[in-house]
Design an enzyme around this catalytic site. Structure first.
Site, short mmCIF file in Angstrom:
data_model
loop_
_atom_site.label_atom_id
_atom_site.label_comp_id
_atom_site.label_asym_id
_atom_site.label_seq_id
_atom_site.Cartn_x
_atom_site.Cartn_y
_atom_site.Cartn_z
N GLN A 137 -12.45 51.11 3.15
CA GLN A 137 -13.15 51.92 4.11
C GLN A 137 -12.22 52.48 5.17
O GLN A 137 -11.50 51.70 6.07
CB GLN A 137 -14.35 51.10 4.66
CG GLN A 137 -15.10 51.78 5.69
CD GLN A 137 -16.26 50.99 6.35
OE1 GLN A 137 -15.56 50.04 6.68
NE2 GLN A 137 -17.30 51.46 6.68
N SER A 140 -12.37 53.50 11.11
CA SER A 140 -12.08 53.21 12.50
C SER A 140 -10.65 53.68 12.78
O SER A 140 -9.90 53.76 11.80
CB SER A 140 -12.17 51.63 12.63
OG SER A 140 -13.36 51.03 12.53
N GLU A 255 -24.16 48.95 5.31
CA GLU A 255 -23.28 48.08 6.06
C GLU A 255 -24.24 46.88 6.81
O GLU A 255 -24.00 45.63 6.77
CB GLU A 255 -22.19 48.40 6.94
CG GLU A 255 -21.22 47.53 7.25
CD GLU A 255 -19.72 48.24 7.89
OE1 GLU A 255 -20.05 49.43 8.47
OE2 GLU A 255 -18.72 47.70 8.08
N ASN A 378 -21.13 42.55 18.77
CA ASN A 378 -22.12 41.87 19.27
C ASN A 378 -23.16 42.62 20.22
O ASN A 378 -24.28 42.65 20.20
CB ASN A 378 -21.95 40.59 19.90
CG ASN A 378 -21.68 39.40 18.81
OD1 ASN A 378 -21.69 39.61 17.92
ND2 ASN A 378 -21.29 38.15 19.48
N GLU A 379 -22.44 43.24 21.12
CA GLU A 379 -23.03 44.33 22.24
C GLU A 379 -23.63 45.54 21.43
O GLU A 379 -24.85 45.77 22.11
CB GLU A 379 -21.61 44.67 22.99
CG GLU A 379 -21.34 43.61 23.91
CD GLU A 379 -20.40 42.68 23.23
OE1 GLU A 379 -19.77 43.36 22.21
OE2 GLU A 379 -20.03 41.58 23.42
C1 LIG Z 1 -13.19 41.61 10.24
C2 LIG Z 1 -13.16 42.98 10.46
C3 LIG Z 1 -13.36 44.06 9.46
C4 LIG Z 1 -13.19 45.37 9.53
N1 LIG Z 1 -13.22 46.13 8.73
C5 LIG Z 1 -13.01 47.58 8.67
C6 LIG Z 1 -13.01 48.48 7.64
O1 LIG Z 1 -12.41 48.10 6.51
N2 LIG Z 1 -12.82 49.49 7.85
C7 LIG Z 1 -12.77 50.30 9.04
O2 LIG Z 1 -12.53 51.47 9.35
N3 LIG Z 1 -13.06 49.51 10.06
C8 LIG Z 1 -13.09 47.96 9.93
N4 LIG Z 1 -13.22 47.20 11.13
C9 LIG Z 1 -13.34 47.96 12.59
C10 LIG Z 1 -14.67 47.85 13.18
O3 LIG Z 1 -15.45 48.70 12.55
C11 LIG Z 1 -14.36 48.03 14.78
O4 LIG Z 1 -13.49 47.03 15.19
C12 LIG Z 1 -15.78 47.98 15.26
O5 LIG Z 1 -16.34 49.29 15.06
C13 LIG Z 1 -15.66 47.93 16.96
O6 LIG Z 1 -14.62 49.15 17.35
P1 LIG Z 1 -13.33 48.66 18.15
O7 LIG Z 1 -12.71 47.75 17.71
O8 LIG Z 1 -12.74 49.96 18.52
O9 LIG Z 1 -14.11 48.35 19.52
P2 LIG Z 1 -14.68 49.48 20.76
O10 LIG Z 1 -15.86 50.09 19.94
O11 LIG Z 1 -13.61 49.95 21.52
O12 LIG Z 1 -15.32 48.19 21.49
C14 LIG Z 1 -14.85 47.52 22.92
C15 LIG Z 1 -15.82 46.77 23.69
O13 LIG Z 1 -16.61 47.72 24.31
C16 LIG Z 1 -17.97 47.26 23.82
N5 LIG Z 1 -18.83 48.49 23.57
C17 LIG Z 1 -18.55 49.57 22.92
N6 LIG Z 1 -19.79 50.58 22.91
C18 LIG Z 1 -20.51 49.88 23.59
C19 LIG Z 1 -21.87 50.31 23.98
N7 LIG Z 1 -22.29 51.55 23.45
N8 LIG Z 1 -22.60 49.47 24.67
C20 LIG Z 1 -22.16 48.19 24.90
N9 LIG Z 1 -21.01 47.95 24.53
C21 LIG Z 1 -19.92 48.63 24.01
C22 LIG Z 1 -17.93 46.66 22.33
O14 LIG Z 1 -18.90 45.88 22.11
C23 LIG Z 1 -16.49 46.03 22.67
O15 LIG Z 1 -16.55 44.83 23.43
C24 LIG Z 1 -13.11 46.02 11.00
C25 LIG Z 1 -13.17 45.10 11.95
C26 LIG Z 1 -13.24 43.69 12.00
C27 LIG Z 1 -13.21 42.63 13.13
#
Ligand SMILES: Cc1cc2nc3c(=O)[nH]c(=O)nc-3n(C[C@H](O)[C@H](O)[C@H](O)COP(=O)(O)OP(=O)(O)OC[C@H]3O[C@@H](n4cnc5c(N)ncnc54)[C@H](O)[C@@H]3O)c2cc1C
Length: 410
Positions: A137, A140, A255, A378-379
């Site tokens: 996938q 991100s 998902e 979680n958030e």
């Molecule tokens: C084990 C694992 C497997 C994954 N596999 C894939 C994959 O196969 N393909 C893929 O494309 N992606 C994958 N991901 C990525 C995953 O989808 C993203 O990490 C996730 O969507 C969070 O995005 P971010 O890391 O950019 O954090 P951000 O979105 O930048 O978040 C940063 C912080 O801000 C908080 N936050 C963000 N928005 C809000 C809101 N509206 N209200 C309150 N708090 C908020 C979040 O909770 C977090 O604490 C994977 C991640 C993990 C950990």
């Protein structure tokens, strides 16, 4: 609540057990169970594990147990989710897993089935179902995770193709993938949800560069993927140019349905209890409190799971919200893994082969941080609980209607 199964469901359970007895062995609950994951942190071990997952998928396919809920027209069994639940319950006792294949089937199958052309369905669904083609996938980005619609990987039309440039990150198993589902921006002048296109990308195309990311556990679960003038034929667009958000939503809701299930594996309560017994700590009052807490939380999860099953089986009551289940499961796991390392005492500071059970609890402990984020943080799930379960107003989205090119970029 009625958890009783119909005579047909009991007969099915017996049939599933017979299939598993004939084709798999029961878990021993020790580090010898291969279904726990790769034996060590090397790429060879990860690849060997993946091959065993593919071999098990082939056994499922050959015996008619692949794609339980997939429609028969796409090669599935066309059964209800209840059958999948019963199969999952029975299979969890055996030392088998299809690993990430089960996840990608849930991520890649629904968008192709719902939005793909008949040609795309005929070309891509069989290899997905029998596990012969690996998928990943590609959603991100460094500046787009929870707010996925902010993505900036660009795809520009050039005759019968698109030329893609940009970067994705956290892409599970992309280092082993033959194909990927990719979302890219095709109209920067449109609001962020409206200028996105959904592609099927051959990962062997020139210009696709996959760099594994080694996380704290020592394993490279995911990757960064770079696109340098990558050519994708227009025929690999799913769901229409600039109409990719609807397809993406199909993936995201599938998902969400995948997460929030399962309680009581070898890293569950019985595993921590065994550990406490081995370390002679079952009469330590603080450890006993921790064990009681772990037991109560696991039981809660099992009851939530049964409630979900009851809803699926006979549609009675309100199903537990998947966001509640996901966050509760992650929270329970965090406390349990803390407890396991506390029970190990000084040994808890060791790792890998030096640690008890070859670092089983250490690996689980380090892995929990990813669980808080993957499949929605979680958030973000708390926001969903607020909106769906509590009926509170939606989170404000001030940039929703602005052209994507004019919004602030992370
Ligand atoms: C084990 C694992 C497997 C994954 N596999 C894939 C994959 O196969 N393909 C893929 O494309 N992606 C994958 N991901 C990525 C995953 O989808 C993203 O990490 C996730 O969507 C969070 O995005 P971010 O890391 O950019 O954090 P951000 O979105 O930048 O978040 C940063 C912080 O801000 C908080 N936050 C963000 N928005 C809000 C809101 N509206 N209200 C309150 N708090 C908020 C979040 O909770 C977090 O604490 C994977 C991640 C993990 C950990």
């Amino acid at each position: 609540m009625n958890f009783d199964e119909s005579p047909e469901e009991s007969a099915l359970r017996a049939e599933i057990r017979a299939f598993l007895d004939a084709n798999a062995t029961v878990k021993t609950g020790t580090e010898a169970d291969w279904s726990r994951g790769p034996a060590d942190d090397t790429e060879d071990a990860a690849r060997a594990y993946m091959e065993r997952c593919r071999a098990w998928q082939k056994v499922l396919f050959d015996n008619g147990w692949a794609g339980i809920t997939w429609p028969t027209e796409f090669g599935g069994r066309g059964d209800s989710a209840a059958v999948a639940v019963i199969f999952g319950q029975e299979a969890s006792r055996y030392d088998v897993t299809n690993g990430f294949i089960g996840a990608v089937q849930s991520l890649v199958g629904p968008p192709i089935m719902r939005h793909g052309t008949p040609e795309q369905q005929a070309r891509f669904l069989p290899g997905l179902l029998d596990g012969s083609v690996n998928w990943c996938q590609l959603f991100s980005e460094p500046g787009a995770g929870s707010d996925l619609a902010a993505l900036s990987t660009r795809a520009v039309r050039d005759g019968d193709s698109f030329i893609v440039n940009g970067q994705k990150v956290w892409n599970t198993q992309a280092q082993f993938a033959d194909w990927g589902i990719l979302v890219a921006r095709t109209d920067p002048d449109a609001p962020k949800h409206k200028g996105i296109t959904f592609f099927l990308l051959d990962m062997h195309t020139p210009g696709v560069e996959v760099r594994p990311l080694v996380q704290a556990t020592g394993q490279a679960h995911f990757n960064e993927v770079f696109f340098n003038d990558v050519v994708i034929p227009v025929e690999n667009v799913v769901g229409g140019i600039n109409e990719g958000w609807a397809v993406t939503r199909t993936v995201l809701s599938s998902e969400a349905g995948m997460i929030g299930s399962g309680a009581g594996g070898s890293n569950g309560f019985s595993g921590v209890l065994d550990l406490a017994r081995r370390y002679g700590r079952t009469s330590d009052p603080v450890i006993r409190q921790g064990l009681a807490d772990a037991y109560a939380r696991e039981r809660m999860l099992q009851l939530l799971g049964l409630r979900m099953q009851s809803f699926i089986l006979n549609g009675r009551g309100n199903p537990p919200d998947p966001s509640v289940m996901k966050n509760y499961m992650v929270g329970a796991a965090e406390r349990r893994y803390d407890l396991a390392l506390e029970i190990e005492g000084a040994d808890g500071m060791l790792d890998k082969v030096d640690a008890p059970q070859k670092g089983f609890w250490q690996t689980n402990h380090m892995g929990q941080f990813g669980s808080r984020i993957g499949g929605g943080t979680n958030e973000v799930h708390r926001n969903m609980i607020a909106e769906r379960a509590l009926g509170l107003p939606r989170d404000i989205q001030p940039d929703k209607d602005l052209p994507w090119k004019d919004i602030l970029k992370a």
